[in-house]
Write an enzyme that holds these catalytic residues in place. Structure first.
Site, PDB file in Angstrom:
ATOM      1  NE  ARG A 283      -2.996   0.367   3.279  1.00 30.76           N
ATOM      2  CZ  ARG A 283      -2.401   0.683   4.445  1.00 30.76           C
ATOM      3  NH1 ARG A 283      -1.775   1.838   4.578  1.00 30.76           N
ATOM      4  NH2 ARG A 283      -2.445  -0.153   5.458  1.00 30.76           N
TER       5      ARG A 283
ATOM      6  CE1 TYR B 268     -15.620  14.024 -16.850  1.00 34.96           C
ATOM      7  CE2 TYR B 268     -14.489  13.999 -14.732  1.00 34.96           C
ATOM      8  CZ  TYR B 268     -15.313  13.385 -15.662  1.00 34.96           C
ATOM      9  OH  TYR B 268     -15.827  12.156 -15.395  1.00 34.96           O
TER      10      TYR B 268
ATOM     11  CG  ASP C 231      -7.518  17.952 -14.996  1.00 31.98           C
ATOM     12  OD1 ASP C 231      -6.791  17.402 -15.850  1.00 31.98           O
ATOM     13  OD2 ASP C 231      -8.631  17.491 -14.654  1.00 31.98           O
TER      14      ASP C 231
ATOM     15  CE  LYS D 109     -10.876  10.457 -19.719  1.00 29.30           C
ATOM     16  NZ  LYS D 109     -10.876  10.308 -18.262  1.00 29.30           N
TER      17      LYS D 109
HETATM   18  N1  PLP Z   1     -10.076  15.425 -15.494  1.00 29.53           N
HETATM   19  C1  PLP Z   1     -10.487  15.453 -16.774  1.00 29.53           C
HETATM   20  C2  PLP Z   1     -10.142  16.641 -17.625  1.00 29.53           C
HETATM   21  C3  PLP Z   1     -11.216  14.388 -17.310  1.00 29.53           C
HETATM   22  O1  PLP Z   1     -11.617  14.440 -18.601  1.00 29.53           O
HETATM   23  C4  PLP Z   1     -11.527  13.280 -16.467  1.00 29.53           C
HETATM   24  C5  PLP Z   1     -12.325  12.152 -16.997  1.00 29.53           C
HETATM   25  O2  PLP Z   1     -12.952  12.246 -18.039  1.00 29.53           O
HETATM   26  C6  PLP Z   1     -11.087  13.288 -15.141  1.00 29.53           C
HETATM   27  C7  PLP Z   1     -10.358  14.372 -14.687  1.00 29.53           C
HETATM   28  C8  PLP Z   1     -11.397  12.134 -14.225  1.00 29.53           C
HETATM   29  O3  PLP Z   1     -10.545  11.054 -14.498  1.00 29.53           O
HETATM   30  P1  PLP Z   1     -10.936   9.498 -14.302  1.00 29.53           P
HETATM   31  O4  PLP Z   1     -12.100   9.215 -15.197  1.00 29.53           O
HETATM   32  O5  PLP Z   1      -9.687   8.781 -14.664  1.00 29.53           O
HETATM   33  O6  PLP Z   1     -11.288   9.327 -12.856  1.00 29.53           O
END
Ligand code: PLP
Length: 384
Positions: free
Chosen positions: A56, A108, A181, A206
């Site tokens: 962990r 998002y 992000d 992604k």
């Molecule tokens: N940030 C962005 C810009 C995203 O497009 C996404 C998912 O689509 C996330 C965060 C969340 O990631 P996850 O789906 O891997 O939890």
């Protein structure tokens, strides 16, 4: 295990050679998977391998990915998580009741929905701002002195481009931490830490993995001794949001082609955006690579080698026309997510009907296929 290698390597070399990781025990050029959850100690009760006690906290495959990601980001340190949202949550859990956070509006939707709920539950003041308006962002920082500010660039699905350096200055003036992000950019196009962000977050599900077969998240930092980074590490070690060894191994394999994939995806997206911009059935194309995009000049300064795989466009005729067009596509998968080698299309209004998304908006994640084939598919689906 890593081999001796030159310094100052470029991202393509770092990625293709997985940061120099190999398997010293067999001579294999690919590092092994380490499924063990626990690690033995010697007769003196000293761990046989320094730092390996329990997975962990000490995850060998996770550490491999983190090392390569930190190198690609120009980061002091990196951490991987079992999803992008787990990485988001790890950041926000460092906040204390009574603090204020400033979050870019229209990011998002999943991130925003979770943050709103979390802040309400934890008695944290949430301020939302249109961060593409740099002055509005600076004014909000001045007014509320956020402990933490969150931006996403280019944003999903609006493709807003945010000035990371200007946001960092504004947040730092009040003593706060800026988190970016960078899921849609990946470190190949923008290394946000070099523009002043304190932390970078990725949904590694992604582009970083790029094959739509691993759910993962990542954080990287400029200062590994910063209290926020120490808090996140403690939280991950104790609360246990750890990426499993098989996922970490797959992620490392996917990352070997990251610069190559991002380059091709960006070229393809640029070609599709240019095609769609002239299409009679299209009202607007949102892609920072187009000269008419309001964030184009900033994106040109902030993104190196392309503008990423994500583009949105608005079909004339609203939801019925958009859905009919989507239904006729033959190459694009009708599926959510982005950054994979295969192209995807999404009618965002179906997914997030209450966030103000135009009913005719289609979001494309452009893959690495032949651009001509993709354009032909759009042409037959939209009619020309
Ligand atoms: N940030 C962005 C810009 C995203 O497009 C996404 C998912 O689509 C996330 C965060 C969340 O990631 P996850 O789906 O891997 O939890």
């Amino acid at each position: 295990m890593s081999v001796k290698r030159p310094t100052g390597l470029h991202p393509a070399t770092i990625a293709a050679q997985a940061g120099g990781l190999t398997d010293n025990s067999t001579g294999g050029v690919v590092p092994p998977i380490h499924p063990a959850t626990t690690f033995a100690r010697d007769e003196e009760y000293v761990p046989l391998v320094d730092g390996n006690v329990y997975s962990r906290v000490h995850a060998p495959n996770g550490r491999m990915v983190e090392g390569v990601l930190a190198e690609l980001e120009g980061a002091a340190d990196a951490m991987v998580f079992p999803s992008g949202m787990a990485a988001v949550a790890a950041v926000f859990r460092t906040l204390r009741a009574g603090q204020t956070v400033l979050v870019q509006s229209q990011i998002y939707w999943g991130t925003m929905a979770w943050i709103r709920d979390f802040c309400t539950r934890r008695d944290i003041t949430l301020v939302e701002v249109e961060a593409a308006d740099t002055q509005a962002f600076a004014a909000a920082c001045d007014a509320c002195k956020p402990a933490l500010a969150w931006i996403e660039t280019p944003s999903n699905p609006w493709l807003r481009v945010i000035d990371i350096a200007a946001c960092a200055d504004a947040v730092h003036a009040g003593g706060g931490v800026l988190v970016a992000d960078m899921t849609t950019s990946t470190p190949v196009l923008t290394r946000a830490l070099s523009f002043g962000a304190d932390l970078v977050m990725h949904s590694a599900t992604k582009g970083i993995n790029g094959h739509s077969d691993v759910l993962a998240g990542a954080l990287a930092c400029r200062d590994a001794d910063a209290p926020v980074w120490q808090d996140i590490r403690t939280d991950r070690d104790m609360a246990g949001a750890v990426l499993g060894p098989f996922e970490a191994w797959l992620l490392l394999r996917g990352m070997r082609t990251l610069p190559l994939r991002v380059e091709r995806m960006s070229q393809n997206a640029q070609a599709l955006a240019t095609y769609l911009a002239d299409h009679p059935q299209v009202d607007a194309v949102l892609y920072p690579g187009l000269p008419e995009h309001p964030g184009h000049a900033l994106a040109t300064r902030q993104m190196q080698g392309g503008f990423g795989p994500l583009l949105s466009f608005i079909v004339k005729g609203g939801a019925p026309a958009a859905l009919a067009g989507v239904g006729r596509l033959q190459l694009f998968h009708r599926a959510t997510s982005l950054g994979g080698v295969e192209s995807l299309v999404e009618h965002r209004h179906t997914i997030e009907p209450h966030t103000g998304i135009p009913e005719g908006l289609l979001r494309l994640s452009v893959g690495i296929e032949n651009a001509g084939d993709l354009i032909d598919d759009l042409a037959q689906a939209l009619g020309q």
